[in-house]
Design a protein around this motif. Structure first.
Motif, PDB file in Angstrom:
ATOM      1  N   PRO A   1      -3.521  -0.470  -4.001  1.00  0.00           N
ATOM      2  CA  PRO A   1      -3.476  -0.874  -5.405  1.00  0.00           C
ATOM      3  C   PRO A   1      -3.877  -2.409  -5.698  1.00  0.00           C
ATOM      4  O   PRO A   1      -4.312  -2.624  -6.850  1.00  0.00           O
TER       5      PRO A   1
ATOM      6  N   ASN B   1      -3.199   4.476  -0.644  1.00  0.00           N
ATOM      7  CA  ASN B   1      -3.549   3.805  -1.814  1.00  0.00           C
ATOM      8  C   ASN B   1      -3.445   2.358  -1.690  1.00  0.00           C
ATOM      9  O   ASN B   1      -2.470   2.019  -1.321  1.00  0.00           O
TER      10      ASN B   1
ATOM     11  N   GLU C   1     -14.443   4.039  -2.029  1.00  0.00           N
ATOM     12  CA  GLU C   1     -14.409   3.287  -3.493  1.00  0.00           C
ATOM     13  C   GLU C   1     -15.445   3.488  -4.570  1.00  0.00           C
ATOM     14  O   GLU C   1     -16.565   3.771  -4.038  1.00  0.00           O
TER      15      GLU C   1
ATOM     16  N   TYR D   1      -8.296   3.607  -3.665  1.00  0.00           N
ATOM     17  CA  TYR D   1      -7.729   3.046  -4.988  1.00  0.00           C
ATOM     18  C   TYR D   1      -8.162   3.565  -6.074  1.00  0.00           C
ATOM     19  O   TYR D   1      -9.123   4.143  -6.472  1.00  0.00           O
TER      20      TYR D   1
ATOM     21  N   MET E   1       0.770  -1.270  -0.141  1.00  0.00           N
ATOM     22  CA  MET E   1      -0.101  -0.158  -0.010  1.00  0.00           C
ATOM     23  C   MET E   1       0.831   1.385  -0.008  1.00  0.00           C
ATOM     24  O   MET E   1       1.935   1.251   0.607  1.00  0.00           O
TER      25      MET E   1
END
Length: 167
Positions: free
Chosen positions: A81, A79, A104, A54, A40
């Protein structure tokens, strides 16, 4: 992907998103950045809580964070990912914060919220945790309009987080 042997999935949105810059204005994922699967990225530091997000939502989370920072609220932005992996080192740090939010543009019932929540249980997290995401399917249109319909636009999120954290 070009240097990885085997199958690779590279997911890309259809919209253009702003470059995520650090607080000095340099791209966070530019020169010198090395992607590591499962790791992260701490995009912004904070002491009052964190927004874990993300993709296309990172720039929105930074805008939310920056607005609330001007009001004295210090939120980290993380973040995430790899949406099926947890970075234990980063999560251990985040678990020390009183407020954690996932944010999100995917369904809140099947996105990173459940993954993060399960991990927080193993860490015996006792702060406030809340997930924000899409709660239904079928809406289509311009991204900003769809985000507003879902209550995930920056202005709505600022009001909601402001109310939750009462700062």
């Amino acid at each position: 992907a070009a240097v990885h042997e085997g199958n690779v999935l590279l997911g890309m949105g259809r919209n253009r998103w702003p470059v995520i810059c650090d607080e000095k204005g340099k791209p966070c994922f530019g020169e010198g950045y090395q992607f590591e699967y499962g790791k992260m990225d701490l995009v912004r530091e904070g002491t009052d809580g964190a927004i874990l997000t993300y993709g296309a939502m990172v720039s929105r989370a930074v805008r939310i964070r920056d607005t609330l920072a001007r009001e004295g609220c210090s939120l980290a932005v993380v973040n995430v990912p790899c949406v099926q992996e947890i970075d234990g080192t980063v999560m251990k740090t985040m678990a020390g914060l009183p407020y954690l939010f996932t944010y999100e543009d995917h369904n809140v019932r099947s996105g990173i919220g459940s993954l993060i929540a399960r991990h927080l249980l193993t860490l015996r997290y006792n702060g406030h945790f809340q997930s924000f995401g899409v709660t239904g399917y079928g809406k289509s249109g311009e991204t900003d309009d769809v985000m507003a319909l879902a209550g995930l636009d920056v202005d709505t999120m600022i009001m909601v987080l402001r109310d939750i954290m009462k700062k």
